[in-house]
Motif scaffolding. Structure first.
Motif, PDB file in Angstrom:
ATOM      1  N   ASN A 149       0.826  -1.203   0.000  1.00  0.00           N
ATOM      2  CA  ASN A 149       0.000   0.000   0.000  1.00  0.00           C
ATOM      3  C   ASN A 149       0.863   1.256   0.000  1.00  0.00           C
ATOM      4  N   GLY A 174       0.192   4.007   1.499  1.00  0.00           N
ATOM      5  CA  GLY A 174      -0.594   4.710   2.509  1.00  0.00           C
ATOM      6  C   GLY A 174      -0.007   6.074   2.835  1.00  0.00           C
ATOM      7  N   HIS A 199      -8.865  -7.490   5.595  1.00  0.00           N
ATOM      8  CA  HIS A 199      -7.738  -6.832   6.271  1.00  0.00           C
ATOM      9  C   HIS A 199      -7.522  -7.518   7.607  1.00  0.00           C
ATOM     10  N   GLU A 248      -4.573  -5.521   3.508  1.00  0.00           N
ATOM     11  CA  GLU A 248      -3.787  -4.792   4.512  1.00  0.00           C
ATOM     12  C   GLU A 248      -3.371  -5.775   5.594  1.00  0.00           C
ATOM     13  N   CYS A 295       0.381  -6.293   8.482  1.00  0.00           N
ATOM     14  CA  CYS A 295       1.767  -5.892   8.765  1.00  0.00           C
ATOM     15  C   CYS A 295       2.297  -6.746   9.911  1.00  0.00           C
ATOM     16  N   TRP A 320       0.709  -3.132   4.535  1.00  0.00           N
ATOM     17  CA  TRP A 320       0.495  -1.743   4.961  1.00  0.00           C
ATOM     18  C   TRP A 320       1.637  -1.375   5.899  1.00  0.00           C
ATOM     19  N   SER A 321       2.476  -0.449   5.484  1.00  0.00           N
ATOM     20  CA  SER A 321       2.441   0.357   4.296  1.00  0.00           C
ATOM     21  C   SER A 321       3.866   0.442   3.768  1.00  0.00           C
TER      22      SER A 321
END
Length: 394
Positions: free
Chosen positions: A13, A15, A257, A300, A302, A360-361
């Motif tokens: 992403n 972001g 997500h 998304e 992480c 993300w991200s």
């Protein structure tokens, strides 16, 4: 049940480029009390706001970043865009020219773009990343719903035939009842204007389904079948088995997500074994099952977790939410690397049982070294995570 041709998206992403999130770049909000993008231009003079935004957009993501992303071994970027992208909602400044540049860069360096409509007027979730904290009233305003469908149609008309387009996501993270309660939205993101917030409520599944059908029709008018319409699951992954199963919708992807902070909010213990068990026993079977109905991507995710931060982050709440983080490292660099390596491996394996992912991200400008309370938050930044050896790209 449909058996989908297997694709594997490997992406990240972008972001905080065209949709601002204060925690990812606090300096942009200096001199204001604004917690979100809605209030920033209302607290700065038009000249200062315009200068800040234009400098930020020109410097935060550049051609060089697309080269770096390609070199990392990724093949796609998900670009969050705001509802005012075309510059028709004052006091905000549009950003369609930046998206035009992104398409030129992506096509030059062999990447694709998923356009993600990340915000809507009056918000679809009440999160700070929805542009207006603590308020969720978009779905209750038919005129604003129509406006958003118009934005999607214009995006499809402009980019539908572009080689670099992977697809269009009509709405990021619409919040349905379960997550509204889990996140306790209006306490976690207190609204500035109580009167404006009055009547805020989660989005019903009935509304969301109708919106997705309408959005699909708006987008597909200008976009060929080999491009995708990507629908977010509304934080309820298993609720979509009977939806869009007709041949007409063969180019629809389901996006979920999944953050470890959600697992923590639901009571997952803050240990490496508990996180791994959650990924493999909670998430993976659901993704595998839903692949019978749609290609499923994790749009998304992480590495961030409380264990590596060395303190309980209360489900990913930060100093901006009034939760005190550690002022000094309590987890050694070696231990942190071990935690992150194990979680990266488990998550990659799980997303690959589906149809891929977007991290993300790509970057954030939070100074996690000099600003108290942000230790552990650098794991949201893919560039840092790769540089530190926490993630080895597969």
């Amino acid at each position: 049940m449909e058996v989908w041709p297997k694709m594997k998206i490997k992406g990240v992403n972008l972001g905080n480029w065209l949709v601002l999130e204060k925690w990812m770049n606090p300096a942009l909000f200096e001199g204001t009390t604004a917690e979100d993008e809605y209030y920033l231009p209302r607290q700065l003079s038009p000249e200062v706001y315009e200068a800040r935004i234009k400098i930020h957009r020109s410097e935060y993501i550049t051609e060089r970043d697309f080269i770096t992303i390609k070199r990392m071994g990724l093949d796609s970027v998900r670009i969050p865009v705001p509802y005012f992208i075309f510059g028709d909602r004052e006091p905000f400044i549009g950003c369609i020219e930046e998206l035009d540049k992104a398409f030129n860069w992506a096509e030059k360096y062999g990447l694709t773009i998923l356009i993600d409509l990340h915000t809507v007027p009056l918000s679809q979730n009440g999160f700070d990343n929805g542009g207006l904290s603590g308020i969720c009233k978009w779905a209750q305003n038919p005129d604003e719903v129509e406006f958003v469908l118009g934005v999607l149609e214009r995006l499809a008309k402009r980019y539908g035939e572009r080689k670099g387009l992977m697809g269009i996501q009509p709405l990021n993270e619409p919040i349905t009842e379960k997550m509204w309660n889990t996140m306790d939205v209006q306490h976690r993101y207190p609204p500035v204007d109580a009167e404006l917030a009055e009547g805020s409520a989660p989005i019903t599944m009935e509304f969301l389904r109708k919106f997705y059908l309408d959005a699909y029709d708006c987008i597909s008018r200008y976009m060929p079948k080999e491009k995708y319409v990507v629908i977010h699951d509304g934080f309820d992954l298993m609720a979509w088995k009977d939806f869009m199963q007709e041949e007409k919708y063969s180019n629809v992807i389901l996006d979920t997500h999944q953050y470890l902070m959600f697992a923590e909010s639901e009571g997952c213990e803050q240990t490496l074994e508990a996180y791994k068990k959650y990924i493999k026993e909670e998430l993976e079977p659901k993704i595998v099952e839903m692949e019978n109905y749609f290609p499923v991507i994790c749009g998304e995710w992480c590495l961030f977790n409380s264990l590596a931060c060395g303190c309980d982050t209360k489900g990913g709440q930060s100093v901006l939410n009034g939760v005190e983080g550690n002022s000094e490292e309590t987890v050694s660099a070696g231990e942190k690397k071990k935690i992150y390596n194990a979680l990266a491996k488990a998550q990659f394996e799980t997303w690959n049982r589906g149809s891929g992912y977007y991290y993300w991200s790509y970057k954030l400008l939070t100074d996690t070294v000099n600003t108290p309370g942000w230790i552990g938050w650098d794991s949201w930044d893919l560039g840092r995570s790769v540089d530190f050896g926490w993630i080895v790209m597969e």
